[in-house]
Design a protein around this motif. Sequence first.
Motif, PDB file in Angstrom:
ATOM      1  N   GLY A  97     -16.914  -1.824  -9.004  1.00  0.00           N
ATOM      2  CA  GLY A  97     -15.926  -0.811  -8.668  1.00  0.00           C
ATOM      3  C   GLY A  97     -14.888  -1.330  -7.703  1.00  0.00           C
ATOM      4  N   ALA A  98     -13.996  -0.453  -7.325  1.00  0.00           N
ATOM      5  CA  ALA A  98     -12.897  -0.831  -6.438  1.00  0.00           C
ATOM      6  C   ALA A  98     -13.389  -1.012  -5.005  1.00  0.00           C
ATOM      7  CB  ALA A  98     -11.818   0.241  -6.473  1.00  0.00           C
ATOM      8  N   TRP A  99     -12.655  -1.812  -4.235  1.00  0.00           N
ATOM      9  CA  TRP A  99     -12.922  -1.908  -2.807  1.00  0.00           C
ATOM     10  C   TRP A  99     -12.649  -0.548  -2.158  1.00  0.00           C
ATOM     11  CZ3 TRP A  99     -15.053  -6.003  -0.346  1.00  0.00           C
ATOM     12  CH2 TRP A  99     -15.035  -7.250  -0.982  1.00  0.00           C
ATOM     13  N   THR A 130       1.169  -5.291   0.334  1.00  0.00           N
ATOM     14  CA  THR A 130       1.556  -5.490  -1.061  1.00  0.00           C
ATOM     15  C   THR A 130       2.775  -4.642  -1.426  1.00  0.00           C
ATOM     16  OG1 THR A 130      -0.197  -3.902  -1.583  1.00  0.00           O
ATOM     17  CG2 THR A 130      -0.683  -6.224  -1.946  1.00  0.00           C
ATOM     18  N   LYS A 131       3.504  -5.115  -2.429  1.00  0.00           N
ATOM     19  CA  LYS A 131       4.734  -4.458  -2.875  1.00  0.00           C
ATOM     20  C   LYS A 131       4.418  -3.330  -3.852  1.00  0.00           C
ATOM     21  CE  LYS A 131       6.389  -8.370  -4.492  1.00  0.00           C
ATOM     22  NZ  LYS A 131       7.250  -9.488  -4.967  1.00  0.00           N
ATOM     23  N   PRO A 132       5.341  -2.394  -4.020  1.00  0.00           N
ATOM     24  CA  PRO A 132       5.156  -1.391  -5.082  1.00  0.00           C
ATOM     25  C   PRO A 132       4.992  -2.095  -6.428  1.00  0.00           C
ATOM     26  CG  PRO A 132       6.991  -0.770  -3.649  1.00  0.00           C
ATOM     27  CD  PRO A 132       6.589  -2.170  -3.254  1.00  0.00           C
ATOM     28  N   GLY A 173       7.599   4.507   1.837  1.00  0.00           N
ATOM     29  CA  GLY A 173       7.954   4.299   0.435  1.00  0.00           C
ATOM     30  C   GLY A 173       6.844   3.715  -0.416  1.00  0.00           C
ATOM     31  N   LEU A 174       5.620   3.645   0.103  1.00  0.00           N
ATOM     32  CA  LEU A 174       4.494   3.127  -0.663  1.00  0.00           C
ATOM     33  C   LEU A 174       3.566   4.283  -1.013  1.00  0.00           C
ATOM     34  CD1 LEU A 174       3.664  -0.102   1.400  1.00  0.00           C
ATOM     35  CD2 LEU A 174       5.000   0.066  -0.712  1.00  0.00           C
ATOM     36  N   SER A 175       2.904   4.174  -2.149  1.00  0.00           N
ATOM     37  CA  SER A 175       1.922   5.193  -2.530  1.00  0.00           C
ATOM     38  C   SER A 175       0.773   4.527  -3.272  1.00  0.00           C
ATOM     39  CB  SER A 175       2.560   6.279  -3.406  1.00  0.00           C
ATOM     40  OG  SER A 175       3.032   5.717  -4.616  1.00  0.00           O
ATOM     41  N   GLY A 176      -0.372   5.172  -3.225  1.00  0.00           N
ATOM     42  CA  GLY A 176      -1.534   4.647  -3.928  1.00  0.00           C
ATOM     43  C   GLY A 176      -2.201   3.495  -3.193  1.00  0.00           C
ATOM     44  N   HIS A 177      -2.930   2.670  -3.953  1.00  0.00           N
ATOM     45  CA  HIS A 177      -3.730   1.576  -3.399  1.00  0.00           C
ATOM     46  C   HIS A 177      -2.862   0.366  -3.069  1.00  0.00           C
ATOM     47  CE1 HIS A 177      -6.983  -1.723  -4.239  1.00  0.00           C
ATOM     48  NE2 HIS A 177      -6.811  -1.522  -2.946  1.00  0.00           N
ATOM     49  N   VAL A 199      -6.122  -0.124   1.482  1.00  0.00           N
ATOM     50  CA  VAL A 199      -5.684   1.172   2.004  1.00  0.00           C
ATOM     51  C   VAL A 199      -5.119   2.017   0.875  1.00  0.00           C
ATOM     52  CG1 VAL A 199      -5.180   0.226   4.304  1.00  0.00           C
ATOM     53  CG2 VAL A 199      -3.370   0.320   2.579  1.00  0.00           C
ATOM     54  N   THR A 200      -5.110   3.324   1.104  1.00  0.00           N
ATOM     55  CA  THR A 200      -4.449   4.254   0.186  1.00  0.00           C
ATOM     56  C   THR A 200      -3.361   4.978   0.958  1.00  0.00           C
ATOM     57  OG1 THR A 200      -6.460   4.584  -1.122  1.00  0.00           O
ATOM     58  CG2 THR A 200      -4.735   6.249  -1.316  1.00  0.00           C
ATOM     59  N   PHE A 201      -2.113   4.822   0.521  1.00  0.00           N
ATOM     60  CA  PHE A 201      -0.981   5.528   1.122  1.00  0.00           C
ATOM     61  C   PHE A 201      -0.880   6.909   0.475  1.00  0.00           C
ATOM     62  CE2 PHE A 201       0.193   1.263   2.341  1.00  0.00           C
ATOM     63  CZ  PHE A 201       0.887   1.441   3.536  1.00  0.00           C
TER      64      PHE A 201
END
Length: 201
Positions: A97-99, A130-132, A173-177, A199-201
């Motif tokens: 699974g995901a971290w 990380t970038k979008p 301006g970031l969203s998600g993982h 992280v999750t934004f």
Amino acid sequence: MRRKAKWYAAALGLSTAGALVLSAGGASSHGYTDLPISRQKLCQNGTVTNCGSIQWEPQSVEGPKGFPGSGPADGQICNAGLGQFAQLSAPNAPSGGAWPTTRVSGGQSYTFRWQFTAMHATTDFKYYVTKPGWNQNHNLARSDLNLTPFLTIPYNGQRPPSTLSHSGTLPSGLSGHHVILAVWTIADTSNAFYACSDVTF
């Protein structure tokens, strides 16, 4: 007189050996982030299992400094190029699974925290994200990251305390993982310490 001279030479030898041991101990500084919690700390505390030897030494993710111009190769950034810690760079957690992620808010202040098992003269701490649209399905590469750090904390050759916190503003301006890469650059060796936090934004 000769006996006294021998005793002095022996004492001097012991004190020199002691100084070398102390010096070597000072050079073996280690550390990791636990805010936001890093992959190595998730392994160490048992949240993520099947991590291999990193579970016993989360502080040891040490590789060449100079990131992003040099440092660990793409695909090995989160494990600092150390094969024994390769699990840290995999896109999924070793237990499947995901971290696990820490929830954060873009544009808000966040307090980052390092834990050190030994302290070292420090150049700075830098944080990348990380970038979008980054590729979450492969080991982290420079092409996934904004290579301009969103936070730099100069440390001017000082030695940090056993726990060090500092605050900065998370990018907006970031969203998600996303992955935050923290880099602790050592002033008097050729190395740096690397910690990846999901992280999750």
